[in-house]
Write a protein that holds these residues in place. Structure first.
Motif, mmCIF file in Angstrom:
data_model
loop_
_atom_site.group_PDB
_atom_site.id
_atom_site.type_symbol
_atom_site.label_atom_id
_atom_site.label_comp_id
_atom_site.label_asym_id
_atom_site.label_seq_id
_atom_site.Cartn_x
_atom_site.Cartn_y
_atom_site.Cartn_z
ATOM 1 N N LEU A 136 0.829 -1.209 0.000
ATOM 2 C CA LEU A 136 0.000 0.000 0.000
ATOM 3 C C LEU A 136 0.860 1.254 0.000
ATOM 4 N N SER A 137 2.067 1.174 0.598
ATOM 5 C CA SER A 137 2.941 2.346 0.640
ATOM 6 C C SER A 137 3.483 2.715 -0.736
ATOM 7 N N LEU A 138 3.340 1.836 -1.688
ATOM 8 C CA LEU A 138 3.788 2.100 -3.053
ATOM 9 C C LEU A 138 2.681 2.694 -3.918
ATOM 10 N N VAL A 155 8.608 11.096 2.792
ATOM 11 C CA VAL A 155 8.868 10.883 4.215
ATOM 12 C C VAL A 155 10.205 11.486 4.633
ATOM 13 N N PHE A 156 11.210 11.367 3.767
ATOM 14 C CA PHE A 156 12.552 11.829 4.115
ATOM 15 C C PHE A 156 12.870 13.227 3.579
ATOM 16 N N THR A 157 11.878 13.931 3.058
ATOM 17 C CA THR A 157 12.120 15.290 2.558
ATOM 18 C C THR A 157 11.187 16.330 3.156
ATOM 19 N N GLU A 158 10.046 15.926 3.691
ATOM 20 C CA GLU A 158 9.100 16.900 4.228
ATOM 21 C C GLU A 158 9.536 17.391 5.608
ATOM 22 N N ARG A 159 9.295 18.669 5.839
ATOM 23 C CA ARG A 159 9.725 19.297 7.089
ATOM 24 C C ARG A 159 9.025 18.676 8.301
ATOM 25 N N GLY A 342 4.957 21.618 17.860
ATOM 26 C CA GLY A 342 6.194 20.962 17.483
ATOM 27 C C GLY A 342 6.490 19.695 18.249
ATOM 28 N N THR A 343 5.454 18.950 18.655
ATOM 29 C CA THR A 343 5.665 17.735 19.452
ATOM 30 C C THR A 343 5.347 16.457 18.681
ATOM 31 N N HIS A 344 5.108 16.560 17.388
ATOM 32 C CA HIS A 344 4.803 15.359 16.606
ATOM 33 C C HIS A 344 5.955 14.368 16.670
ATOM 34 N N VAL A 345 5.611 13.080 16.724
ATOM 35 C CA VAL A 345 6.578 11.996 16.587
ATOM 36 C C VAL A 345 6.151 11.140 15.398
ATOM 37 N N ILE A 346 6.936 10.121 15.086
ATOM 38 C CA ILE A 346 6.653 9.326 13.895
ATOM 39 C C ILE A 346 5.266 8.707 13.965
ATOM 40 N N ALA A 347 4.901 8.160 15.119
ATOM 41 C CA ALA A 347 3.611 7.481 15.240
ATOM 42 C C ALA A 347 2.443 8.443 15.111
ATOM 43 N N THR A 348 2.549 9.651 15.663
ATOM 44 C CA THR A 348 1.444 10.601 15.533
ATOM 45 C C THR A 348 1.329 11.129 14.101
ATOM 46 N N GLN A 349 2.455 11.230 13.395
ATOM 47 C CA GLN A 349 2.404 11.610 11.991
ATOM 48 C C GLN A 349 1.696 10.530 11.166
ATOM 49 N N PHE A 350 1.973 9.279 11.487
ATOM 50 C CA PHE A 350 1.265 8.197 10.816
ATOM 51 C C PHE A 350 -0.235 8.299 11.069
ATOM 52 N N TYR A 351 -0.615 8.519 12.317
ATOM 53 C CA TYR A 351 -2.036 8.624 12.664
ATOM 54 C C TYR A 351 -2.690 9.797 11.932
ATOM 55 N N SER A 364 1.139 4.574 5.136
ATOM 56 C CA SER A 364 1.752 3.243 5.102
ATOM 57 C C SER A 364 3.264 3.346 5.002
ATOM 58 N N ALA A 365 3.765 4.320 4.227
ATOM 59 C CA ALA A 365 5.211 4.513 4.122
ATOM 60 C C ALA A 365 5.799 4.907 5.473
ATOM 61 N N ILE A 366 5.106 5.760 6.219
ATOM 62 C CA ILE A 366 5.577 6.147 7.557
ATOM 63 C C ILE A 366 5.609 4.929 8.474
ATOM 64 N N ALA A 367 4.582 4.087 8.389
ATOM 65 C CA ALA A 367 4.539 2.878 9.226
ATOM 66 C C ALA A 367 5.693 1.945 8.901
ATOM 67 N N ILE A 368 6.011 1.784 7.638
ATOM 68 C CA ILE A 368 7.121 0.910 7.251
ATOM 69 C C ILE A 368 8.451 1.489 7.731
ATOM 70 N N VAL A 369 8.610 2.806 7.628
ATOM 71 C CA VAL A 369 9.836 3.449 8.112
ATOM 72 C C VAL A 369 9.988 3.225 9.621
ATOM 73 N N LEU A 370 8.891 3.351 10.359
ATOM 74 C CA LEU A 370 8.936 3.108 11.806
ATOM 75 C C LEU A 370 9.317 1.659 12.094
ATOM 76 N N LEU A 371 8.754 0.728 11.324
ATOM 77 C CA LEU A 371 9.097 -0.686 11.496
ATOM 78 C C LEU A 371 10.579 -0.929 11.232
ATOM 79 N N ILE A 372 11.092 -0.348 10.153
ATOM 80 C CA ILE A 372 12.504 -0.521 9.811
ATOM 81 C C ILE A 372 13.396 0.092 10.899
#
Length: 391
Positions: A136-138, A155-159, A342-351, A364-372
C-alpha cells in the motif's frame, strides 16, 4: 504358517514378513511407508477440518442479529465457549494424531502442534499486514494508483517528518537515558533501605497506569489558567505560590517543550527499569562485594567497578527495550498535545496522515519506516539474549 530359519533366529513366512521370537510382526518397508504417509495425511486433514468447522461457526455467529440484550449476552457466551473449546479441541486432536505416529516422527512434529497455531496467528496478524502495508505504501493516497517510492521520498524530505524524527531522537536521548539512570540509582538505594518493599511499590506503581491515563494525569499537572484565575495545575500552582507566572509548559520554546512530555515516560518506565536492575544486583555474589570492600574500595568504586560491569548485560537489555518503547511512543503525545507545538513523533504523523488526511499510501510509508527503525534494535536485543543464554 512360517518355517524356522535357524536356531535362535526369527521365523520367516512366505509373504516376506518376519515374526520375532516374541510373535511381533515386522512390516515391509512399503507397508510402513503407506502407514506413515497415511498418518501424516490424517494429521494434516483433521486440523484443517477442525479449523474449518471453527471458522464456519464464527461466520454463523457473525451472521446472527440478536434483538435483545439477553440474546446478545447468550451469543457472546456461545462465541467464547466456541472459541476456547474449539482451540482446545484443535490442540487435543492434533496432539492425539501426532502421538499415534512413529516415535521419530512424533518427536519431530509434536513441537509444531503447539508452536504451529501460534506461528500461523502471528503470520496472519503480523506478517501478512506488514506485506500489505508495504504494498500500500507504493500507491497514492487512495491506495489505487501505483506511485513507486515517491511516498518514501516524501517521508525523508518533508519538514513535518524531519520534526518527527528530531522529536523521536529527543525521546531516545533523554527518555531512555534518564529512565535507565534513575532506575539504576533507585534500585541501588532501595536495596539498602529498610523500607525497600514500600519504596519499590511506590516507584513501580505508575506502571499499572495506561499511557492514556498517565497523559490525562500529567495534563492536569501542566494545566495553565489565566494569571487572574486560580491555577488548578499542580506545577503552575507551585510557581504562582512562589511568586512566578503560570506557564504553558507543553507549548514553551520548541523543541524543548518535548521534555515535559518525556518526563511522563520517565515517570512510567523508571519502575520497570528499577525492578529489573534490582533483581540483577541481588544476583551479584556477596563474597565479591565484601572482597572489594575488604581491599579498601569505597562504595562508589564498588558501584562503578563491580556492580556496573557485572550487570552490564541487564543494562543493555533494559536500555534497548526502553529505546523501542520511545521509538513507538504515541499515546502520551496524542493525549497531551495531539502533536501541536512541534511535538509530533513518527507514530502521531502516521495517525494524522492515515485518519485525518486520509492519505493511505503516505501513512503506510511512515509505518514501514517506523518498522525498519525498530527492527535493528530488536535484532540486537534478541542477539544479546542469545549470548546471555549461551553464557
Amino acid at each position: 504358517m512360517g518355517r524356522p530359519c535357524a536356531q535362535g533366529r526369527p521365523t520367516c513366512n512366505i509373504v516376506g514378513e518376519f515374526m520375532s521370537t516374541q510373535g511381533e510382526i515386522r512390516k515391509t518397508p512399503l507397508d510402513w511407508l503407506v502407514a506413515t504417509f497415511g498418518r501424516l495425511a490424517v494429521s494434516i486433514v483433521i486440523p484443517i477440518v477442525v479449523f474449518g468447522v471453527m471458522i464456519l461457526g464464527f461466520q454463523w455467529l457473525r451472521a446472527q442479529t440478536p434483538s435483545s440484550n439477553t440474546q446478545k449476552a447468550l451469543l457472546s457466551l456461545v462465541a467464547i465457549v466456541w472459541g476456547v473449546g474449539g482451540t482446545a479441541l484443535l490442540y487435543v486432536v492434533m496432539n492425539f494424531v501426532v502421538e499415534s505416529l512413529p516415535p521419530n516422527l512424533m518427536r519431530l512434529l509434536q513441537p509444531y502442534v503447539f508452536v504451529g497455531p501460534a506461528m500461523a496467528i502471528l503470520g496472519w496478524y503480523l506478517a501478512v499486514p506488514t506485506i500489505r502495508t508495504f504494498w500500500l505504501s507504493l500507491h497514492d493516497r487512495t491506495g489505487e494508483k501505483f506511485v513507486g517510492l515517491s511516498n518514501y521520498v516524501a517521508v525523508f524530505t518533508e519538514r513535518a517528518m524531519f520534526e518527527a524524527f528530531r522529536n523521536n531522537l529527543l525521546w531516545i536521548l533523554f527518555g531512555a537515558t534518564f529512565t535507565v539512570v534513575f532506575g539504576l540509582i533507585i534500585a541501588v538505594l532501595a536495596d539498602r533501605s529498610r523500607f525497600e518493599n514500600i519504596a519499590k511499590s511506590l516507584i513501580f506503581m505508575p506502571m499499572a497506569i495506561s499511557m492514556v491515563g498517565a497523559g490525562v494525569i500529567w495534563n492536569f499537572i501542566y494545566e495553565v489558567r489565566d494569571i487572574n484565575s486560580p491555577q488548578i495545575g499542580l506545577l503552575n500552582a507551585i510557581v504562582v505560590a512562589l511568586g512566578g507566572e503560570p506557564q504553558a509548559w507543553t507549548a514553551l520554546i520548541q523543541p524543548w517543550n518535548n521534555l515535559f512530555l518525556i518526563v511522563v515516560m520517565i515517570w512510567m518506565q523508571t519502575g520497570f527499569a528499577m525492578v529489573i536492575f534490582s533483581a540483577a544486583i541481588k544476583g551479584i555474589p556477596d563474597e565479591l562485594l565484601e572482597a572489594a570492600r575488604v581491599d579498601g574500595a569505597n562504595e562508589l568504586q564498588v558501584f562503578f567497578r563491580i556492580m556496573l560491569p557485572y550487570i552490564s548485560g541487564t543494562i543493555i537489555t533494559v536500555l534497548t527495550t526502553v529505546v523501542i518503547f520511545a521509538l513507538k511512543i504515541f499515546d502520551i503525545v496524542q493525549v497531551m498535545t495531539g502533536g501541536q507545538f512541534g511535538t509530533h513523533v513518527i507514530a502521531t504523523q502516521f495517525y494524522r496522515q492515515a485518519f485525518t488526511n486520509q492519505n493511505k499510501g503516505y501513512a503506510s510509508a511512515i509505518a514501514i519506516v517506523l518498522l525498519i527503525t525498530v527492527i535493528p534494535v530488536m535484532i540486537y536485543n534478541l542477539r544479546h539474549f542469545s549470548e546471555e543464554e549461551a553464557f
